[in-house]
Design an enzyme around this catalytic site. Structure first.
Site, PDB file in Angstrom:
ATOM      1  N   HIS A 119       0.814  -1.229   0.000  1.00 23.91           N
ATOM      2  CA  HIS A 119       0.000   0.000   0.000  1.00 23.91           C
ATOM      3  C   HIS A 119       0.843   1.274   0.000  1.00 23.91           C
ATOM      4  O   HIS A 119       0.361   2.331   0.371  1.00 23.91           O
ATOM      5  CB  HIS A 119      -0.957  -0.007   1.203  1.00 23.91           C
ATOM      6  CG  HIS A 119      -1.992  -1.096   1.122  1.00 23.91           C
ATOM      7  ND1 HIS A 119      -2.707  -1.540   2.210  1.00 23.91           N
ATOM      8  CD2 HIS A 119      -2.427  -1.839   0.073  1.00 23.91           C
ATOM      9  CE1 HIS A 119      -3.525  -2.504   1.831  1.00 23.91           C
ATOM     10  NE2 HIS A 119      -3.367  -2.707   0.546  1.00 23.91           N
ATOM     11  N   THR A 192      -3.359  -8.751  10.822  1.00 17.67           N
ATOM     12  CA  THR A 192      -4.227  -8.130   9.811  1.00 17.67           C
ATOM     13  C   THR A 192      -5.632  -8.712   9.923  1.00 17.67           C
ATOM     14  O   THR A 192      -5.794  -9.895  10.226  1.00 17.67           O
ATOM     15  CB  THR A 192      -3.684  -8.294   8.371  1.00 17.67           C
ATOM     16  OG1 THR A 192      -4.681  -7.874   7.437  1.00 17.67           O
ATOM     17  CG2 THR A 192      -3.267  -9.715   8.051  1.00 17.67           C
ATOM     18  N   ALA A 235       1.375 -10.166  18.307  1.00 17.57           N
ATOM     19  CA  ALA A 235       2.581 -10.429  17.499  1.00 17.57           C
ATOM     20  C   ALA A 235       3.859 -10.149  18.284  1.00 17.57           C
ATOM     21  O   ALA A 235       4.848 -10.872  18.156  1.00 17.57           O
ATOM     22  CB  ALA A 235       2.546  -9.553  16.249  1.00 17.57           C
TER      23      ALA A 235
HETATM   24  P1  OAD Z   1      -7.033  -3.622  10.612  1.00 13.76           P
HETATM   25  O1  OAD Z   1      -7.176  -2.450  11.542  1.00 13.76           O
HETATM   26  O2  OAD Z   1      -8.191  -3.952   9.737  1.00 13.76           O
HETATM   27  O3  OAD Z   1      -6.721  -4.944  11.435  1.00 13.76           O
HETATM   28  C1  OAD Z   1      -5.731  -4.987  12.424  1.00 13.76           C
HETATM   29  C2  OAD Z   1      -5.684  -6.405  12.949  1.00 13.76           C
HETATM   30  O4  OAD Z   1      -4.626  -6.479  13.874  1.00 13.76           O
HETATM   31  C3  OAD Z   1      -6.938  -6.839  13.707  1.00 13.76           C
HETATM   32  O5  OAD Z   1      -7.367  -8.104  13.208  1.00 13.76           O
HETATM   33  C4  OAD Z   1      -6.503  -6.960  15.159  1.00 13.76           C
HETATM   34  O6  OAD Z   1      -7.126  -8.036  15.842  1.00 13.76           O
HETATM   35  C5  OAD Z   1      -5.027  -7.277  14.977  1.00 13.76           C
HETATM   36  N1  OAD Z   1      -4.203  -6.867  16.113  1.00 13.76           N
HETATM   37  C6  OAD Z   1      -4.360  -5.839  16.978  1.00 13.76           C
HETATM   38  N2  OAD Z   1      -3.337  -5.779  17.854  1.00 13.76           N
HETATM   39  C7  OAD Z   1      -2.485  -6.795  17.512  1.00 13.76           C
HETATM   40  C8  OAD Z   1      -1.235  -7.254  18.012  1.00 13.76           C
HETATM   41  N3  OAD Z   1      -0.632  -6.636  19.048  1.00 13.76           N
HETATM   42  N4  OAD Z   1      -0.655  -8.329  17.421  1.00 13.76           N
HETATM   43  C9  OAD Z   1      -1.248  -8.945  16.366  1.00 13.76           C
HETATM   44  N5  OAD Z   1      -2.424  -8.548  15.852  1.00 13.76           N
HETATM   45  C10 OAD Z   1      -3.042  -7.480  16.403  1.00 13.76           C
HETATM   46  O7  OAD Z   1      -5.731  -3.390   9.751  1.00 13.76           O
HETATM   47  P2  OAD Z   1      -5.201  -4.144   8.462  1.00 13.76           P
HETATM   48  O8  OAD Z   1      -5.658  -5.557   8.403  1.00 13.76           O
HETATM   49  O9  OAD Z   1      -3.763  -3.873   8.342  1.00 13.76           O
HETATM   50  O10 OAD Z   1      -5.243  -0.117   3.606  1.00 13.76           O
HETATM   51  O11 OAD Z   1      -5.939  -3.360   7.328  1.00 13.76           O
HETATM   52  C11 OAD Z   1      -5.600  -3.652   6.008  1.00 13.76           C
HETATM   53  C12 OAD Z   1      -5.682  -2.436   5.181  1.00 13.76           C
HETATM   54  O12 OAD Z   1      -6.933  -1.829   5.381  1.00 13.76           O
HETATM   55  C13 OAD Z   1      -4.713  -1.348   5.557  1.00 13.76           C
HETATM   56  O13 OAD Z   1      -3.453  -1.495   4.956  1.00 13.76           O
HETATM   57  C14 OAD Z   1      -5.374  -0.140   5.044  1.00 13.76           C
HETATM   58  C15 OAD Z   1      -6.807  -0.427   5.399  1.00 13.76           C
HETATM   59  O14 OAD Z   1      -7.689   0.011   4.482  1.00 13.76           O
HETATM   60  C16 OAD Z   1      -5.042   1.040   3.001  1.00 13.76           C
HETATM   61  O15 OAD Z   1      -4.818   2.064   3.591  1.00 13.76           O
HETATM   62  C17 OAD Z   1      -5.085   0.946   1.501  1.00 13.76           C
END
Ligand code: OAD
Length: 422
Positions: A119, A192, A235
Site C-alpha cells: 500500500h 491483519t 505479534a
Molecule cells: P485492521 O485495523 O483492519 O486490522 C488490524 C488487525 O490487527 C486486527 O485483526 C486486530 O485483531 C489485529 N491486532 C491488533 N493488535 C495486535 C497485536 N498486538 N498483534 C497482532 N495482531 C493485532 O488493519 P489491516 O488488516 O492492516 O489499507 O488493514 C488492512 C488495510 O486496510 C490497511 O493497509 C489499510 C486499510 O484500508 C489502506 O490504507 C489501503
C-alpha cells in the site's frame, strides 16, 4: 500455545521459503492505532471517507490533516519486538520475504531488507496533478507540513500522500512479487483483519501452493478457520517466542567424550588463554570472523549476541580434564561472504585423539538440528594427513588448493562443491 509454536519453529528450516504478510496489528505495540480497532476513527470519519481519491478531490485539506496527524504520531513511534524479529529473519533466512500492508515504515526502520510494500508509504509524496516536471514520487519526512495540502515544489499544485487508496490500482510489479512470494513453504499472516483484497487472497494462494499457513492475531478473523495453525496472541509476544524456539543462542553440547560449553563472559581466564593461541586470533580476527575486541568483549558477544553476530564459540573440555579446555570450536552462521563456517582449534598436545572429530560433530549437529543451517563451510590452512582424515570422517567434501596468500589450504563444505575461496 507452546506446542503450536514448536511445531511452527520446526518448519522454519534455514533453507525454507518463508513469507510473512503483516497488517496494522504488527505496529499496535509501537503505539500506532489499527484501522478497524476502537481508536481507528479520526474525528468520527471512517477510513473509507478519507483514504480515497474522491475524498481527496473533495477536501485535500481534510485528508491531509488526517495524514499529517498520522505522520506526526508515527514520527514518535519506534519499531517493536515483532518488527525486530522479522528484520532479523530477513537477514537470517536467505529465502525470506516480507509483505506489508502497512504504510508506517516501521519494518524498514527495524532494518528489514526488501520489504514488499503493498500500500505504499506514508513518507512518500507525489504531485496530485502528476505534473511532468516532478518525479513519480519521492520521500519527504517533513513533520508537520507548514501548509496543508503541501505544495508540489515543481508546479505548486497540491501534493498527495504516496499511499494506495481505496479504488486505486496497486503497483502491478509489487503485486506480482507478492504473488511470487506466496509460492512458499511457510506463510504467516500477522496482525491483519484479512479483509482487504488482494492481500486477503494471498493466504489462499499460499495454501494452494501447499504452504503451511500460520496466523498470529489475538482476535478471530476470516483467516482463523482457514490456516493450519492459528496463534491467538499478540505479534510482539509470539514472534520473539518463536525466534527463541529457533535456537538463537549457542547451547551447551555434550558428545561421547567431550563437553562443549559456550564461552561466557565469566570465562575470562579461558578466553584469555584462547586469545594467546595464534590460530584462534588468526581465525577470528584476521579472517574477520568476528569484530576485533578484547577477550571479554568477544566472550560477551558470543554468549549474548549470538542472534546478532551469528557466531558462537565453545570451549572444548575432555571429560577427564574438566577444568582446562583442550581447544575451542566456533561456528559462524553467515561467514564473511561465504556462508556458514565451522572453526576448530585444538591445542597440539591433544591432536590425534579423535577429539577434533567428535567436537566438530557436536557443533555440526547443533548447526543443522538447532540452528537449521543449510550447510557449513570452512577452510583449514596447512593441511596434513590428520586434518584430511578428520574431514573425511565428518563426511565433508573438500578440496586442496591455494587459498589465502597462496597458502596450501583445505576448503571444505558439508554440501555441494567446496567454496571457491575466502
Ligand atoms: P485492521 O485495523 O483492519 O486490522 C488490524 C488487525 O490487527 C486486527 O485483526 C486486530 O485483531 C489485529 N491486532 C491488533 N493488535 C495486535 C497485536 N498486538 N498483534 C497482532 N495482531 C493485532 O488493519 P489491516 O488488516 O492492516 O489499507 O488493514 C488492512 C488495510 O486496510 C490497511 O493497509 C489499510 C486499510 O484500508 C489502506 O490504507 C489501503
Amino acid at each position: 500455545m507452546r506446542s503450536r509454536l514448536l511445531s511452527v519453529a520446526r518448519a522454519l528450516r534455514a533453507d525454507a521459503r518463508i513469507t510473512v504478510m503483516t497488517g496494522a496489528g504488527v505496529s499496535a505495540a509501537s503505539g500506532v492505532p489499527t484501522f478497524r480497532g476502537a481508536d481507528g476513527l479520526w474525528k468520527g470519519f471512517r477510513l473509507e471517507d478519507l483514504a480515497t481519491p474522491d475524498a481527496f478531490a473533495r477536501s485535500p485539506h481534510r485528508v491531509w490533516e488526517w495524514y499529517d496527524w498520522r505522520r506526526q504520531a508515527l514520527a514518535g513511534c519506534l519499531p517493536n519486538r515483532a518488527h525486530h524479529v522479522l528484520a532479523s529473519w530477513s537477514l537470517r533466512f536467505p529465502r525470506f520475504r516480507l509483505i506489508t500492508q502497512n504504510v508506517d515504515g516501521l519494518h524498514e526502520r527495524a532494518g528489514a531488507a526488501d520489504v514488499l510494500r503493498l500500500h505504499g508509504s506514508i513518507w512518500d509524496v507525489r504531485c496530485w496533478n502528476r505534473c511532468t516536471a516532478s518525479p513519480d514520487q519521492w520521500r519527504d519526512d517533513t513533520v508537520p507540513f507548514p501548509v496543508l495540502p503541501p505544495p508540489c515544489p515543481h508546479c505548486g499544485g497540491p501534493l498527495r500522500p504516496g499511499v494506495v487508496w481505496f479504488g486505486e490500482m496497486l503497483d502491478r510489479d509489487v503485486v506480482d512479487r507478492c504473488l511470487d512470494a506466496t509460492c512458499c513453504d511457510v506463510f504467516f499472516t500477522v496482525g491483519t483483519s484479512a479483509l482487504v483484497h488482494p492481500a486477503a487472497g494471498f493466504l489462499d494462494h499460499a495454501r494452494r501452493h501447499g504452504a503451511m499457513t500460520v496466523e498470529v492475531n489475538p482476535e478471530v478473523t476470516p483467516a482463523t478457520s482457514v490456516v493450519d495453525t492459528a496463534i491467538s496472541e499478540r505479534a510482539e509476544l509470539v514472534l520473539p517466542e518463536l525466534d527463541a524456539a529457533l535456537g538463537a543462542h549457542p547451547l551447551a553440547l555434550s558428545t561421547a567424550r567431550l563437553r562443549l560449553e559456550p564461552l561466557l563472559p565469566k570465562d575470562v581466564e579461558a578466553a584469555h588463554r584462547l586469545w594467546t593461541h595464534r590460530d584462534v586470533r588468526r581465525y577470528l580476527w584476521d579472517d574477520r570472523i568476528i569484530p576485533r575486541g578484547t577477550a571479554e568483549e568477544v566472550a560477551r558477544a558470543s554468549a549474548t549476541d549470538f542472534a546478532r553476530y551469528r557466531f558462537g564459540l565453545w570451549l572444548v573440555y575432555a571429560r577427564e580434564e574438566a577444568r582446562t579446555p583442550v581447544g575451542f570450536c566456533g561456528l559462524r552462521a553467515d561467514g564473511v561472504g561465504a556462508g556458514p563456517q565451522l572453526l576448530f582449534g585444538l591445542y597440539p598436545k591433544h591432536w590425534g585423539q579423535g577429539l577434533a572429530q567428535e567436537a566438530s560433530r557436536g557443533v555440526l549437529a547443533h548447526a543443522f538440528e538447532t540452528l537449521r543451517l543449510p550447510r557449513v563451510i570452512g577452510a583449514a590452512d596447512a593441511p596434513n594427513e590428520r586434518s584430511v582424515r578428520t574431514l573425511a570422517a565428518l563426511g565433508m567434501r573438500f578440496e586442496r588448493r591455494a587459498g589465502h596468500d597462496g597458502l596450501d589450504t583445505l576448503f571444505y563444505s558439508t554440501e555441494g562443491r567446496p567454496p571457491s575461496g575466502r
